[in-house]
Design an enzyme around this catalytic site. Sequence first.
Site, PDB file in Angstrom:
ATOM      1  N   LYS A 191     -11.261   1.572 -15.668  1.00 50.53           N
ATOM      2  CA  LYS A 191     -11.733   0.245 -15.383  1.00 50.53           C
ATOM      3  C   LYS A 191     -12.427  -0.652 -16.371  1.00 50.53           C
ATOM      4  CE  LYS A 191     -10.960   0.837 -11.270  1.00 50.53           C
ATOM      5  NZ  LYS A 191     -10.161  -0.095 -10.245  1.00 50.53           N
ATOM      6  N   ASP A 213       0.973  -1.132  -0.461  1.00 46.13           N
ATOM      7  CA  ASP A 213       0.007   0.106   0.232  1.00 46.13           C
ATOM      8  C   ASP A 213       0.679   1.570   0.422  1.00 46.13           C
ATOM      9  OD1 ASP A 213      -3.574   0.214   0.850  1.00 46.13           O
ATOM     10  OD2 ASP A 213      -1.621   2.639   1.025  1.00 46.13           O
ATOM     11  N   TYR A 217     -12.440   7.081 -14.752  1.00 47.49           N
ATOM     12  CA  TYR A 217     -12.992   6.197 -14.102  1.00 47.49           C
ATOM     13  C   TYR A 217     -13.733   5.060 -14.418  1.00 47.49           C
ATOM     14  CZ  TYR A 217     -13.983   2.865  -9.633  1.00 47.49           C
ATOM     15  OH  TYR A 217     -13.676   1.676  -9.194  1.00 47.49           O
ATOM     16  N   ASN A 240      -5.717  -4.984  -6.251  1.00 46.75           N
ATOM     17  CA  ASN A 240      -6.797  -4.024  -5.716  1.00 46.75           C
ATOM     18  C   ASN A 240      -6.547  -2.638  -5.317  1.00 46.75           C
ATOM     19  OD1 ASN A 240      -9.171  -4.181  -3.491  1.00 46.75           O
ATOM     20  ND2 ASN A 240      -7.174  -2.999  -2.995  1.00 46.75           N
ATOM     21  N   VAL A 293       1.625   2.145  -7.095  1.00 51.40           N
ATOM     22  CA  VAL A 293       0.884   1.139  -8.395  1.00 51.40           C
ATOM     23  C   VAL A 293       1.313   2.041  -9.438  1.00 51.40           C
ATOM     24  CG1 VAL A 293      -0.327  -0.644  -7.197  1.00 51.40           C
ATOM     25  CG2 VAL A 293      -1.080   1.970  -8.209  1.00 51.40           C
TER      26      VAL A 293
END
Length: 252
Positions: free
Chosen positions: A159, A36, A155, A89, A63
Amino acid sequence: MRLENKVAIVTGAASGMGKAIAELYAKEGAKVVASDLNLEGAEAIVDGIKENGGIAVAIKTNVAEEADLQAMYDLAIEKYGKLDIIVNNAGIMDGMQPVGEVDDNRWDLVFSVNTTGVMKSMRIATNIFLEQGHGVIVNNISAGGLYGARAGAAYTASKHAVVGLTKNTAFMYADKNIRCNGIAPGGVATNIGSTMTNMSELGAARQNLGMAIMPRGGQPEEIAQLALFLGSEESSFINGQVVAADAGWSAY
């Protein structure tokens, strides 16, 4: 234990669905790398896992930075000798902006985390899996990757791209003992809303039309159960699928 002797990386593990997945994976026997951007949060999760008899290690990872991703994978191999499962995730929201209001910087940031970061993570994982002869990828995507009325343009597009990436990867490596599946959660109680800034009045109002038909919100632990199934050998015949977990929201 359903993941006994497995090694798993979970990104975005400090809170929400990532936290629930990391904890459940450890409970089911996996050695977990909890990754994280919030290192303190990841370390707290690891402390809890160890207190309950599990095995885990924390690492700070942005990430969107390839060097951080490589370090994350290197730690898993150095610490545990192999990698069986990667759960991508980590993700961020936009501000519900429709395309006419999209800011270039926000677009680039959302894609760097939600799409490009996932691709680069999968690229590293796939090469490890090819050398090992096995591996499982679980991408936590979103209902926003299946439908157009769950978020803003950035977004939603980011996705949708991961849905395609998931399916393509599953097909490309289906004969190499590598599986790749996705989860499309509906509204789940997490802190991802904290990444939403400069909210669009128009976009938020339009998105709320869809929220009205959501049967109920979900809990991170419910998504973790699906991530456990997809990461385990119980789902050995499932590949290239994106499974909605939304209490029937997408059935409307």
